[in-house]
Design an enzyme around this catalytic site. Structure first.
Site, PDB file in Angstrom:
ATOM      1  N   SER A   1      62.181  52.590  42.677  1.00  9.32           N
ATOM      2  CA  SER A   1      62.060  51.397  41.839  1.00  9.32           C
ATOM      3  C   SER A   1      61.667  51.786  40.424  1.00  9.32           C
ATOM      4  CB  SER A   1      60.975  50.506  42.436  1.00  9.32           C
ATOM      5  OG  SER A   1      60.611  49.508  41.530  1.00  9.32           O
TER       6      SER A   1
ATOM      7  N   TYR B   1      52.192  48.875  46.235  1.00 13.52           N
ATOM      8  CA  TYR B   1      53.638  48.953  46.452  1.00 13.52           C
ATOM      9  C   TYR B   1      54.255  50.008  45.517  1.00 13.52           C
ATOM     10  CZ  TYR B   1      58.555  48.003  45.763  1.00 13.52           C
ATOM     11  OH  TYR B   1      59.913  48.174  45.616  1.00 13.52           O
TER      12      TYR B   1
ATOM     13  N   LYS C   1      55.934  53.953  46.237  1.00 11.71           N
ATOM     14  CA  LYS C   1      57.244  54.491  45.822  1.00 11.71           C
ATOM     15  C   LYS C   1      57.057  55.842  45.111  1.00 11.71           C
ATOM     16  CE  LYS C   1      59.944  51.238  47.309  1.00 11.71           C
ATOM     17  NZ  LYS C   1      60.823  51.492  48.443  1.00 11.71           N
TER      18      LYS C   1
HETATM   19  P1  NAD Z   1      64.036  43.362  52.099  1.00 14.27           P
HETATM   20  O1  NAD Z   1      62.651  43.062  52.524  1.00 14.27           O
HETATM   21  O2  NAD Z   1      64.984  42.231  51.941  1.00 14.27           O
HETATM   22  O3  NAD Z   1      64.708  44.418  53.106  1.00 14.27           O
HETATM   23  C1  NAD Z   1      63.963  45.413  53.750  1.00 14.27           C
HETATM   24  C2  NAD Z   1      64.395  45.413  55.206  1.00 14.27           C
HETATM   25  O4  NAD Z   1      63.687  46.441  55.886  1.00 14.27           O
HETATM   26  C3  NAD Z   1      64.079  44.098  55.929  1.00 14.27           C
HETATM   27  O5  NAD Z   1      65.217  43.668  56.648  1.00 14.27           O
HETATM   28  C4  NAD Z   1      62.927  44.459  56.885  1.00 14.27           C
HETATM   29  O6  NAD Z   1      62.980  43.709  58.072  1.00 14.27           O
HETATM   30  C5  NAD Z   1      63.187  45.933  57.108  1.00 14.27           C
HETATM   31  N1  NAD Z   1      62.012  46.739  57.440  1.00 14.27           N
HETATM   32  C6  NAD Z   1      60.830  46.823  56.766  1.00 14.27           C
HETATM   33  N2  NAD Z   1      60.032  47.728  57.344  1.00 14.27           N
HETATM   34  C7  NAD Z   1      60.719  48.236  58.399  1.00 14.27           C
HETATM   35  C8  NAD Z   1      60.431  49.211  59.378  1.00 14.27           C
HETATM   36  N3  NAD Z   1      59.272  49.865  59.415  1.00 14.27           N
HETATM   37  N4  NAD Z   1      61.379  49.479  60.320  1.00 14.27           N
HETATM   38  C9  NAD Z   1      62.562  48.828  60.331  1.00 14.27           C
HETATM   39  N5  NAD Z   1      62.889  47.898  59.405  1.00 14.27           N
HETATM   40  C10 NAD Z   1      61.973  47.611  58.459  1.00 14.27           C
HETATM   41  O7  NAD Z   1      63.935  44.210  50.749  1.00 14.27           O
HETATM   42  P2  NAD Z   1      65.070  44.558  49.686  1.00 14.27           P
HETATM   43  O8  NAD Z   1      64.877  43.701  48.496  1.00 14.27           O
HETATM   44  O9  NAD Z   1      66.390  44.610  50.330  1.00 14.27           O
HETATM   45  O10 NAD Z   1      64.610  46.021  49.284  1.00 14.27           O
HETATM   46  C11 NAD Z   1      65.104  47.170  49.944  1.00 14.27           C
HETATM   47  C12 NAD Z   1      64.396  48.390  49.405  1.00 14.27           C
HETATM   48  O11 NAD Z   1      64.578  48.449  47.987  1.00 14.27           O
HETATM   49  C13 NAD Z   1      62.887  48.376  49.653  1.00 14.27           C
HETATM   50  O12 NAD Z   1      62.478  49.705  49.954  1.00 14.27           O
HETATM   51  C14 NAD Z   1      62.334  47.931  48.323  1.00 14.27           C
HETATM   52  O13 NAD Z   1      61.038  48.419  48.112  1.00 14.27           O
HETATM   53  C15 NAD Z   1      63.316  48.566  47.351  1.00 14.27           C
HETATM   54  N6  NAD Z   1      63.367  47.866  46.064  1.00 14.27           N
HETATM   55  C16 NAD Z   1      63.597  46.526  46.037  1.00 14.27           C
HETATM   56  C17 NAD Z   1      63.614  45.864  44.807  1.00 14.27           C
HETATM   57  C18 NAD Z   1      63.818  44.355  44.743  1.00 14.27           C
HETATM   58  O14 NAD Z   1      63.510  43.761  43.717  1.00 14.27           O
HETATM   59  N7  NAD Z   1      64.363  43.720  45.766  1.00 14.27           N
HETATM   60  C19 NAD Z   1      63.402  46.574  43.616  1.00 14.27           C
HETATM   61  C20 NAD Z   1      63.183  47.955  43.686  1.00 14.27           C
HETATM   62  C21 NAD Z   1      63.176  48.599  44.923  1.00 14.27           C
END
Ligand code: NAD
Ligand code: UDP
Length: 335
Positions: free
Chosen positions: A124, A149, A153
């Site tokens: 991120s 959080y 990362k």
């Molecule tokens: P999200 O919460 O929609 O998706 C994450 C998925 O992982 C969910 O379906 C959840 O059920 C699953 N999950 C969480 N922990 C788990 C575990 N231990 N075992 C199995 N499944 C698990 O999030 P997103 O927005 O799709 O983000 C995906 C990744 O991108 C994350 O790592 C997040 O930190 C990173 N990210 C997101 C953003 C944002 O703004 N959305 C920005 C930067 C980075």
């Protein structure tokens, strides 16, 4: 090529699974449904007309990982699974560090044991803290994260660097996302509402759809063109496509590499509100309130390294992001 997608039913993961299937990759998803629901499986199949494997398991669970890697010859992993709510991470740091870090460690352990040496990790822009300069290039200083959080990362990036040093055949690409918004044009998948949103775009769509009364804009006295915070919003489908580009190139490089995935353009909160109103023909009432603690004034990428090395750049503009975000929530509420 068979790709394991952790967190593949979540917001970014589901869009990436769609792009992978459309590009004829074989896909296996592991998701524990912590922040997603099983209905997404069928939605992905409806959009793509393709099948994929699904394990409802926790990535922290070594036995579950062992089963998945034994049952499938996985060539590469895209690791989305993790917790992502900044505010919640301040209240529940142990839960955040445990899930985000243990899942990554266990995943790497099983990957290496099974000779699967290609990992793409969801990092991120938050790792840059208050950026030392704008636009942000990958060689900008990292650190100064203001919540567990973001720190998780940063810690994972460091862990992965160490794992690559000890395992020189292990290829890792960390993609540093800026602010993903929007949804698939089908309106079938998107960012599913879960309580009162913390992020700007989910809040705007819920005010527009009448579920929330008014948007609070956190400060209009920042050193930005209109005083409101500036971010680099990127359409989630563009972001998803960035993962396919990384996958194509991952074996070309040794070691660990970092790429910004953003558009390179910064928009303010008021820019978003105005664009949303214009594109969707609805009003978004707002009021200016105090700054949100921990917020920075501006954050936008220089995405040119991803273009140079991965041949990737964002294609969608702000109007499509506004249109698709609203389209998804209208369809979601209508069902
Ligand atoms: P999200 O919460 O929609 O998706 C994450 C998925 O992982 C969910 O379906 C959840 O059920 C699953 N999950 C969480 N922990 C788990 C575990 N231990 N075992 C199995 N499944 C698990 O999030 P997103 O927005 O799709 O983000 C995906 C990744 O991108 C994350 O790592 C997040 O930190 C990173 N990210 C997101 C953003 C944002 O703004 N959305 C920005 C930067 C980075
Ligand atoms: N923001 C806002 N009201 C909200 C949510 C966010 O004014 O209800 C502002 C926030 O101060 C920041 C921008 O919108 O300037 C993007 O915030 P978001 O939480 O979506 O992303 P992040 O700050 O994590 O980049």
């Amino acid at each position: 090529m068979k790709v394991l997608v952790t967190g593949g039913l979540g917001y970014i993961g589901s869009h990436t699974v769609v792009e992978l299937l459309n590009d004829n990759y074989e896909v296996v998803v592991i998701d524990n449904l912590y922040n997603s629901n099983i209905g997404v499986v069928d939605k992905i199949k409806t959009i793509t007309g393709k099948e994929f494997g699904f394990y409802q398991e926790d990535v922290c669970n070594l036995e579950a990982l062992e089963k998945i890697f034994s049952e499938n010859k996985i060539d590469a992993v895209i690791h989305f699974a993790g917790y992502k709510a900044v505010g919640e991470s301040v209240k529940k740091p142990i839960m955040y560090y445990e899930n985000n870090i243990v899942s990554t460690l266990h995943l790497c352990q099983k990957m290496i044991e099974h000779g699967c040496m290609n990992l793409i990790f969801s990092s991120s822009a938050t790792v840059y803290g208050d950026p030392e300069r704008l636009p942000i290039t990958e060689d900008c200083r990292v650190g100064g994260t203001t919540n567990p959080y973001g720190t998780s990362k940063l810690m994972i990036e460091q862990m992965l660097k160490d794992i690559v040093v000890a395992n020189p055949d292990f290829h890792v690409i960390a993609l540093r996302y800026f602010n993903p918004i929007g949804a698939h044009t089908s309106g079938l998948i998107g960012e599913v509402p879960n309580g009162i949103p913390n992020n700007l775009m989910p809040y705007i769509v819920r005010v527009a759809s009448g579920e929330l009364e008014i948007l609070s804009i956190f400060g209009d006295d920042y050193d930005t063109p209109d005083g409101t915070g500036v971010r680099d919003y990127i359409h989630v489908v563009d972001l998803a496509k960035g993962h396919l580009k990384a996958l194509e190139k991952i074996t070309n490089f040794n070691g660990m590499h970092f790429y910004n995935l953003g558009t390179g353009v910064g928009y303010s909160v008021l820019d978003l509100v105005k664009a949303f109103e214009r594109v969707n023909g609805v009003k978004v009432p707002y009021k200016i309130v105090e700054r949100r603690p921990g917020d920075i004034a501006s954050c936008y990428s220089d995405p040119s390294l991803a273009y140079k090395d991965l041949d990737w750049k964002a294609e969608y503009g702000l109007d499509e992001m506004m249109r698709d975000s609203y389209n998804f929530i209208l369809k979601y509420n209508d069902k």
